[in-house]
Write an enzyme that holds these catalytic residues in place. Sequence first.
Site, PDB file in Angstrom:
ATOM      1  N   GLU A   1       0.825  -1.211   0.000  1.00 50.56           N
ATOM      2  CA  GLU A   1       0.000   0.000   0.000  1.00 50.56           C
ATOM      3  C   GLU A   1       0.859   1.261   0.000  1.00 50.56           C
ATOM      4  O   GLU A   1       0.884   2.023   0.975  1.00 50.56           O
ATOM      5  CB  GLU A   1      -0.966   0.006   1.180  1.00 50.56           C
ATOM      6  CG  GLU A   1      -1.982  -1.112   1.104  1.00 50.56           C
ATOM      7  CD  GLU A   1      -3.082  -1.009   2.155  1.00 50.56           C
ATOM      8  OE1 GLU A   1      -2.860  -0.341   3.177  1.00 50.56           O
ATOM      9  OE2 GLU A   1      -4.143  -1.609   1.952  1.00 50.56           O
TER      10      GLU A   1
ATOM     11  N   GLU B   1      -6.362  -7.884  -0.610  1.00 50.72           N
ATOM     12  CA  GLU B   1      -6.765  -7.897   0.801  1.00 50.72           C
ATOM     13  C   GLU B   1      -8.218  -7.462   0.940  1.00 50.72           C
ATOM     14  O   GLU B   1      -8.641  -6.510   0.289  1.00 50.72           O
ATOM     15  CB  GLU B   1      -5.960  -6.883   1.620  1.00 50.72           C
ATOM     16  CG  GLU B   1      -4.505  -7.150   1.798  1.00 50.72           C
ATOM     17  CD  GLU B   1      -3.864  -6.057   2.665  1.00 50.72           C
ATOM     18  OE1 GLU B   1      -4.581  -5.390   3.438  1.00 50.72           O
ATOM     19  OE2 GLU B   1      -2.653  -5.857   2.536  1.00 50.72           O
TER      20      GLU B   1
HETATM   21  C1  GLA Z   1      -3.973  -2.637   5.067  1.00 47.23           C
HETATM   22  C2  GLA Z   1      -2.587  -3.247   5.135  1.00 47.23           C
HETATM   23  C3  GLA Z   1      -2.518  -4.486   5.972  1.00 47.23           C
HETATM   24  C4  GLA Z   1      -3.356  -4.328   7.209  1.00 47.23           C
HETATM   25  C5  GLA Z   1      -4.764  -4.012   6.802  1.00 47.23           C
HETATM   26  C6  GLA Z   1      -5.709  -3.919   7.958  1.00 47.23           C
HETATM   27  O1  GLA Z   1      -4.702  -3.071   4.024  1.00 47.23           O
HETATM   28  O2  GLA Z   1      -2.063  -3.520   3.863  1.00 47.23           O
HETATM   29  O3  GLA Z   1      -1.172  -4.697   6.313  1.00 47.23           O
HETATM   30  O4  GLA Z   1      -2.844  -3.306   7.991  1.00 47.23           O
HETATM   31  O5  GLA Z   1      -4.764  -2.765   6.171  1.00 47.23           O
HETATM   32  O6  GLA Z   1      -7.013  -3.613   7.537  1.00 47.23           O
END
Ligand code: GLA
Length: 677
Positions: free
Chosen positions: A156, A313
């Site tokens: 991210e 995710e």
């Molecule tokens: C983000 C991050 C993960 C985690 C999630 C929690 O998407 O990439 O590492 O912290 O949030 O929702």
Amino acid sequence: MTHPLTALNQRLGGIAYGGDYNPEQWPREVWQEDVRLMREAGVNLVTVGVFSWSRIQPRPDTYDWDMLDEVLDLLHGHGIAVDLSTPTAAPPPWFTRLHPDALPVTSAGTRLAHGSRQAFCPSHPAYAEAADAVVTALAGRYAEHPAVALWHVHNEWGNHNALCYCDTSAEAFRSWLRARHTTLDALNSAWGTDFWSQRYGDWDEIDPPRDTTAFRNPGQELDFRRFSSDALLGRHRAETALLRRLAPGIPVTTNLMGTLEKKTDGHAFAPACDLVSVDHYLTAADPDGHVDLALNADLARGMAGGRPWLLMEHSTSAVNWQPVNVAKTPGEMRRNSLTHLARGADGIMFFQWRQSAAGAEKWHSAMLPHAGTDSRVWREVSALGAELATLTEVTGTRVRADVALLFDWPAWWALELQARPSSRMRYLDMVRSWYAALWSLNITCDVVAPGADLTSYRAVVAPNLYLVGDKDAANLTDYVRRGGHLAVGCFSGAVDSQDRVRPGGSPGPLGEVLGLSVDEYLPLRPGERARLDDGSAVADWAERVEPRGCAAVVRFAKGAAGGPASGGPAVTRNDFGRGSASYVATLPSPQTLHDLIEALAHRAGVRPVVPPVRGVEAVRRTGPQGSFLFLVNHTPHHAKVPGVRGTGLLGTEVSDSGVLVPGGGVAVVREQAPARP
Ligand code: GLA
């Protein structure tokens, strides 16, 4: 050529299913249980190493591969492929100790401390050097490892540190500005620095837009946003180049954040990936979270150029970073996952595999919860794994959209800078309201950049283009001239790509195609309402529109009830070239938007996936292997969708009277004849 994600699906034998796997948080014995349970749940791909930097490089000059060696072998031995992550989103403590000046600095001048993640300045050369070194070592070690099926760059980008205002960033910003503007005169003109005596006589006088006495210069802010996104993109490209060189043949991705992330321009990052992957999390307080999910899935597909994409995710249940973290209801995770699949995802992944026992995210749900396998979440996770395994034939099929919805990060940045006519104009609110109208009509749209190739779309909607560059405006004008049908939301065409108002005022270069000019913006006071002659009431915004060839389709009501633009056009239409262009001079009610989109679809010959049934979402994927209709019921009641023929998948009942979609459930039908070959 086979798309890299399709090739990955072939290697996995179906839809990718899994999540982030963080074995460093657990003793070895647990790893054995992990792989056993992964198999049980149908997991075939896990992301490893996202936050492993301090483990794999415990000291500046020491690498320790024991854990990764063992875990990768173990996973491979159990037939689970690995999405191997570069660990660069979390530099270890030793890095910060060696380079305290590489910590990011806020606009107020506060240097942030180590202790979380992404605690680095994106422009700092020491970070670049350390990141390149660990990526090189990692790729060198595992390029040939048979488990590695995908590279996951960073995590991210820019989630926590995109905007750094330190002196190193200032220097990098100046170099970036030189490249963009070439001369100081050009920069001074672009930023309007003759306002408030800001004219620069030397590049070294320019700083990032740090906290100051009053409003900051908007051109400076906007360029700083662009620079900051580019700085991260530069790091993404650097890591990607290393991986491609050292481990050729393994596709590279990074988890983009869609509308969850304002600071990094997803449309710029997506082409720098071999395949697009995104993260999506529901906002628990939003009763229409599933519509936002659909929007983000369509944006992922838009960023992927219509090709399949990977949901890297999402959550099995609650997250831990909202004010109140509501658990998903039974069946909700399944609906969420199958909606992503319906909208083009060929992989369904979660954060994370095993719920942490310690650390900042231990209250975030996971595939394997604290409660273990005797739990609702685990049962739903394994059931979903089994279901996905039966949908292999869906992989590689495409969602075909006749409508494009324009989404633009620079327009978002510019709209929400300081000192606008109304601070109540929020970009995502506008995008979401237009998207919701399409969604409720079962009209599928790709969410794309304003500069995208629009030729294949029958209709294009632009909820807001406050900022629009000359080229993008010409793209839209050409699109309509050639027969396209366009609808544009209020406060569009207001400024050029530098946030400068063009001579002649709004809507600038969109005036010709829309057949109007805007005489004045007339924001409403908080709580004030204005009535339209379609019977609806609007809040927050009105414009006095002067028709220059367009027709008024809806007007502000006459008299006091119509508010400051009373009697004037609220929704217009202009027949232009072989197409048409509509404008909406307010923030319309759902009903007005619904009517507008319905009329637009009618003019453009756009048909719904299936005629709308209240609360039931419909999306179709098609390909040489067939046509697959997904119906997602967001109500607690059974619904019947008539007129569908085919074979029910996932236990779906299809009869002469239609498809039964259980309350809160999902129906999937392999249609008899593809709706569109
Ligand atoms: C983000 C991050 C993960 C985690 C999630 C929690 O998407 O990439 O590492 O912290 O949030 O929702």
